[in-house]
Scaffold this active site. Structure first.
Site, PDB file in Angstrom:
ATOM      1  N   GLU A 125       0.757  -1.307   0.272  1.00  0.00           N
ATOM      2  CA  GLU A 125       0.068  -0.099  -0.002  1.00  0.00           C
ATOM      3  C   GLU A 125       0.861   1.309  -0.090  1.00  0.00           C
ATOM      4  O   GLU A 125       2.093   1.170   0.726  1.00  0.00           O
ATOM      5  CB  GLU A 125      -0.907   0.211   1.221  1.00  0.00           C
ATOM      6  N   LYS A 127       2.219   4.677   1.547  1.00  0.00           N
ATOM      7  CA  LYS A 127       2.358   5.111   2.886  1.00  0.00           C
ATOM      8  C   LYS A 127       2.061   6.655   2.741  1.00  0.00           C
ATOM      9  O   LYS A 127       2.653   7.385   2.112  1.00  0.00           O
ATOM     10  CB  LYS A 127       3.473   4.923   3.673  1.00  0.00           C
ATOM     11  N   ASP A 129       1.317  10.546   3.760  1.00  0.00           N
ATOM     12  CA  ASP A 129       2.052  11.172   4.647  1.00  0.00           C
ATOM     13  C   ASP A 129       0.944  12.271   5.283  1.00  0.00           C
ATOM     14  O   ASP A 129       0.692  13.358   4.652  1.00  0.00           O
ATOM     15  CB  ASP A 129       2.899  12.099   4.148  1.00  0.00           C
ATOM     16  N   TYR A 244      -7.050   2.153   5.576  1.00  0.00           N
ATOM     17  CA  TYR A 244      -6.050   1.290   5.224  1.00  0.00           C
ATOM     18  C   TYR A 244      -6.322  -0.284   6.107  1.00  0.00           C
ATOM     19  O   TYR A 244      -5.537  -1.009   6.262  1.00  0.00           O
ATOM     20  CB  TYR A 244      -4.554   1.674   5.497  1.00  0.00           C
ATOM     21  N   LYS A 332      10.401   3.327   3.598  1.00  0.00           N
ATOM     22  CA  LYS A 332      10.494   4.462   3.251  1.00  0.00           C
ATOM     23  C   LYS A 332      11.200   5.149   1.956  1.00  0.00           C
ATOM     24  O   LYS A 332      12.055   4.569   1.475  1.00  0.00           O
ATOM     25  CB  LYS A 332      11.001   5.452   4.379  1.00  0.00           C
ATOM     26  N   CYS A 426      21.778  46.306  -9.482  1.00  0.00           N
ATOM     27  CA  CYS A 426      21.483  45.229  -9.886  1.00  0.00           C
ATOM     28  C   CYS A 426      22.771  44.304  -9.951  1.00  0.00           C
ATOM     29  O   CYS A 426      23.712  44.832 -10.844  1.00  0.00           O
ATOM     30  CB  CYS A 426      20.818  45.164 -11.016  1.00  0.00           C
ATOM     31  N   CYS A 429      24.015  44.184 -14.181  1.00  0.00           N
ATOM     32  CA  CYS A 429      23.934  45.403 -14.876  1.00  0.00           C
ATOM     33  C   CYS A 429      24.359  46.586 -14.189  1.00  0.00           C
ATOM     34  O   CYS A 429      24.700  48.004 -14.730  1.00  0.00           O
ATOM     35  CB  CYS A 429      22.851  45.662 -15.717  1.00  0.00           C
ATOM     36  N   CYS A 442      15.335  45.101 -10.824  1.00  0.00           N
ATOM     37  CA  CYS A 442      16.439  45.971 -11.611  1.00  0.00           C
ATOM     38  C   CYS A 442      15.423  46.971 -12.158  1.00  0.00           C
ATOM     39  O   CYS A 442      14.563  46.716 -12.920  1.00  0.00           O
ATOM     40  CB  CYS A 442      17.181  44.838 -12.436  1.00  0.00           C
ATOM     41  N   CYS A 448      19.836  45.641 -19.269  1.00  0.00           N
ATOM     42  CA  CYS A 448      20.330  44.590 -18.336  1.00  0.00           C
ATOM     43  C   CYS A 448      20.410  43.452 -19.136  1.00  0.00           C
ATOM     44  O   CYS A 448      19.195  42.981 -19.802  1.00  0.00           O
ATOM     45  CB  CYS A 448      19.394  44.649 -17.125  1.00  0.00           C
TER      46      CYS A 448
HETATM   47  S1  IVH Z   1      -0.934   0.555   8.902  1.00  0.00           S
HETATM   48  C1  IVH Z   1      -0.551  -1.762  12.297  1.00  0.00           C
HETATM   49  N1  IVH Z   1      -0.841   1.656   6.424  1.00  0.00           N
HETATM   50  O1  IVH Z   1       1.694   5.095   9.243  1.00  0.00           O
HETATM   51  C2  IVH Z   1      -0.152  -0.816  11.244  1.00  0.00           C
HETATM   52  N2  IVH Z   1      -0.190   3.127   8.315  1.00  0.00           N
HETATM   53  O2  IVH Z   1       3.978   4.609  11.162  1.00  0.00           O
HETATM   54  C3  IVH Z   1      -0.720   0.390  11.417  1.00  0.00           C
HETATM   55  N3  IVH Z   1       0.269   5.138   7.499  1.00  0.00           N
HETATM   56  O3  IVH Z   1      -0.058   5.838  12.033  1.00  0.00           O
HETATM   57  C4  IVH Z   1      -0.684   1.343  10.508  1.00  0.00           C
HETATM   58  N4  IVH Z   1      -0.319   4.947   5.454  1.00  0.00           N
HETATM   59  O4  IVH Z   1      -0.566   7.194  10.277  1.00  0.00           O
HETATM   60  C5  IVH Z   1      -0.736   1.774   7.643  1.00  0.00           C
HETATM   61  N5  IVH Z   1      -1.020   2.263   4.114  1.00  0.00           N
HETATM   62  C6  IVH Z   1      -0.867   2.496   5.436  1.00  0.00           C
HETATM   63  C7  IVH Z   1      -0.561   3.816   5.836  1.00  0.00           C
HETATM   64  C8  IVH Z   1      -0.290   4.066   7.433  1.00  0.00           C
HETATM   65  C9  IVH Z   1       0.025   5.749   6.464  1.00  0.00           C
HETATM   66  C10 IVH Z   1       0.707   5.888   8.965  1.00  0.00           C
HETATM   67  C11 IVH Z   1      -0.327   5.835   9.861  1.00  0.00           C
HETATM   68  C12 IVH Z   1       0.457   5.118  10.897  1.00  0.00           C
HETATM   69  C13 IVH Z   1       1.611   5.314  10.614  1.00  0.00           C
HETATM   70  C14 IVH Z   1       2.632   3.997  11.188  1.00  0.00           C
END
Ligand code: IVH
Length: 688
Positions: A125, A127, A129, A244, A332, A426, A429, A442, A448
């Site tokens: 999946e 991740k 932010d 998720y 990451k 500037c 020039c 400028c 220039c």
């Molecule tokens: S699963 C037991 N899935 O990442 C698993 N977390 O460090 C718990 N997050 O607090 C989280 N995308 O804020 C999961 N596809 C994803 C995610 C996800 C972002 C964040 C979430 C969580 C943190 C875990």
């Protein structure tokens, strides 16, 4: 259909109740199509009509309002503080991997613990932010939403979560086996609330306008928006969610994580469409690579991927450590922020003359790219962040944007850091620098080198001096070959014919045409000449106003700021900009050079010598063979005449070119005087 047409005031309470229910279902469905599936089936206007109808019914019968009605997303009053919510199942965090090896180790550990050599099936999946939240549905109705908090207890942000359109207030009923409706008694869904990049930029733009501190990144903006005590503020931020996972469920059981995701998707929750089943460690690595490549093209920020063992039985076997499960890992992406040192601050000059301070950095790798420079935007931003030469700073890259200095690490100051001030001259020039709003410019626009190409392009453009043959490519060529160093050099190209002929793409005929066009441009009207100079803030309209007001370039050049300010169209910044332009010696030199080269500086006031076409109005129709339409107009204006854009009795002469259009018909109907191109040329004193 008939019912819907009935006036709300004529509905009985029973009719109203039924219709409100039907409308809610319909609205919920369209909301789901629009916000969750991103594939609406009705227009916005139709949707609004349904909403308004429901609002009208609820207004007439307030007792019919339900808490899960789509009209009730933003309704709550600002809270004094957030209540707390205990999570029935702790909201865990994830172990992070930063390298391939760490992912390989993760997979090996799982195989070892499960005592198997077989390839593990994972769900991969994105991740997100953002900010983790939990949504609780009781009998299908959204009753409580909370932040993750410390994993055990979070804040109650129900009212704020209700404002997020992709969170259903009521779940979609799913037909279970045997056709029975199955809605769990309780369903806890977990997901990540985020702010799409576009929304982030919009929020920051608004904050900038209000002079408020900007959010550093979409994550902070999402968190800040969700943790607002006033739900109306949250509602104004375009937050979104991807779900998720789940916490407690009562009434259904699942055997894989993928089944869980399929289910929550079916009941109307938003699941990221990039979720995929992958096989073994190879699958995880390939997925990571794929998403890292896609990362820049997504409209939200990702900080990596998450891989989860698909089988819930295996998840159970593997268990959890203190804070994170053994069955999942976050792999990451390279971070988009890094720490480095500002070695120097230099100033770049853009095509428009804007001065941009740029930090010269100790080279550092950010998100897979080495950066050595980062923009500091302008002096106000430098002051706000208090960036000094020698500072340790955090630099960041977001999307395709130029890297920027994000913040100063003030704890690392030694006292030897030096503050920075924009230069008064500037750096390209040497012309004076003026400040307009937050930006320094400028003022040496006419010479220039940083602005030269842009200046020439403007100077020669159709509505300015109108020199055909000075397109972008040619201008680049002339500047790069050193044939033009300021705009006046255009009029000396005739002395460099041989060099022109030596250039790629140029031949006798094309050079002739260019030089002819340059010669023909030497008699501009005063407004065109003023416009052509490219004074900041002076567009075509203002150029005409100035021409009328001052009558000659010379008297405009001598105008004081007060005199300029007495003209209603001119504000303080433009007055100063005009003043600064004519105070700058670099510009004055070029203006003198233009006059020396034979460019006529017309007098607007009626002088002893009247133009040949004084007081006459011309209309053009069809194509002329000797000049372009713009050129012809300019010639008329230069001789004191005027031009019209449509046939009317005000027109004295209609010049008829090749294949004339509807204006010709109209002119004939009105009985206007029609003349040929040859006659027109004669009137101008040109050979036929
Ligand atoms: S699963 C037991 N899935 O990442 C698993 N977390 O460090 C718990 N997050 O607090 C989280 N995308 O804020 C999961 N596809 C994803 C995610 C996800 C972002 C964040 C979430 C969580 C943190 C875990």
């Amino acid at each position: 259909m008939k019912k819907q047409a009935k006036d709300v005031n004529e509905l009985s309470e029973e009719e109203a109740r039924k219709e409100a229910e039907r409308l809610r279902d319909e609205i919920n469905y369209h909301n789901y199509r629009y916000y969750v599936l991103d594939s609406p089936v009705i227009s916005d206007a139709e949707f609004d009509r349904l909403m308004r109808r429901l609002e009208a019914i609820e207004e007439r019968f307030p007792s019919l309002v339900t808490s899960d009605s789509p009209t009730q997303r933003v309704g709550a009053e600002p809270a004094k503080e957030f209540g707390t919510v205990k999570h029935t199942v702790p909201m865990l965090s994830l172990n992070n991997a930063f390298t391939e090896e760490e992912v390989v180790e993760f997979d090996q550990r799982i195989k070892r613990l499960l005592n198997t050599e077989r390839e593990i099936e994972y769900v991969a999946e994105p991740k997100m932010d953002g900010l983790a939240v939990e949504l609780v549905y009781e009998d299908g109705v959204f009753t409580r939403g909370s932040t993750r908090g410390d994993g055990y207890t979070g804040e109650d942000v129900t009212q704020n979560l209700r404002t997020i359109k992709s969170i259903p207030l009521r779940l979609v009923t799913v037909r279970g086996a045997g056709g029975a409706m199955s809605i769990p008694k309780r369903l806890e869904v977990r997901g990540e609330v985020y702010l799409p990049i576009e929304g982030f930029e919009k929020v920051n733009r608004e904050r900038e306008e209000k002079g408020e501190q900007l959010f550093a990144n979409p994550r902070n903006a999402a968190a800040g928006s969700l943790r607002q005590l006033d739900p109306r503020v949250t509602a104004s931020r375009p937050l979104d969610i991807f779900c998720y996972g789940i916490g407690t469920v009562e009434g259904i059981s699942f055997s894989t994580h993928m089944e869980v995701l399929e289910y929550i998707k079916k009941v109307g929750l938003k699941v990221n469409p990039l979720v995929e089943m992958v096989h073994g460690v190879k699958g995880i690595l390939a997925y990571h690579e794929k998403l890292e490549r896609m990362r820049e093209s997504l409209d939200y920020e990702l900080d990596g991927i998450v891989a989860k063992v698909n089988s819930l039985a295996l998840q159970e076997k593997l268990g959890v450590l203190t804070r994170s499960p053994r069955w999942a890992i976050a792999y990451k992406f390279a971070p988009k922020q890094e720490t480095t040192v500002v070695k120097d601050i230099v100033v770049g000059v853009g095509r428009t003359g804007a001065l941009t301070p740029v930090a010269v950095l100790e080279p550092v790798e950010v998100g897979g790219v080495t950066i050595e420079r980062a923009t500091l935007h302008n002096q106000d931003e430098i002051d706000r962040k208090d960036v000094r030469i020698g500072d340790a700073v955090i630099v960041q890259r977001a999307g395709d944007v130029i890297p920027e200095v994000f913040a100063v690490i003030k704890d690392r100051r030694t006292g030897r850091e030096r503050p920075f001030k924009m230069p008064e001259k500037c750096p390209m020039c040497g012309a004076s620098v003026e400040r307009i709003g937050a930006i320094h410019y400028c003022t040496g626009g006419l010479s220039c080198p940083a602005q030269l190409k842009e200046t020439i392009r403007h100077f020669t453009s159709k509505r300015a001096m109108d020199i055909e043959g000075m397109g972008e490519k040619n201008v680049d060529q002339f500047v790069e070959q050193g044939l033009i160093r300021d705009v006046a050099d255009i009029y000396y190209l005739k002395d460099r014919k041989e060099e022109l002929l030596g250039l790629e793409r140029w031949a006798e005929k094309s050079v002739e045409n260019l030089l002819d066009a340059i010669e023909r441009s030497k008699t501009p009207t005063l407004e065109r000449l003023i416009y052509a100079l490219g004074i900041r803030g002076v567009g075509e309209h203002l150029a005409a106003v100035l021409a009328k007001e001052f009558g000659s370039l010379e008297s405009l050049m001598q105008a004081t700021e007060e005199r300029l300010l007495s003209i209603p169209e001119i504000g303080p910044e433009t007055a100063r900009s005009i003043r600064d332009f004519f105070k700058e010696e670099h510009n004055l030199k070029v203006i003198a050079k233009l006059e020396d080269a034979g460019v006529r500086f017309p007098q607007k006031k009626p002088t002893a010598q009247k133009g040949r076409l004084e007081g006459k109005t011309f209309l053009f129709t069809g194509t002329l063979s000797s000049f372009s339409r713009e050129e012809a107009k300019r010639l008329v204006e230069a001789e004191g005449g005027m031009t019209a854009s449509s046939a009317s009795r005000k027109v004295d002469y209609v010049v008829v070119g090749e294949s004339p259009g509807s204006k010709y018909e109209k002119a004939r109907e009105l009985g206007l005087k029609l003349i040929s191109e040859g006659e027109f040329k004669k009137m101008l004193g040109l050979k036929e």
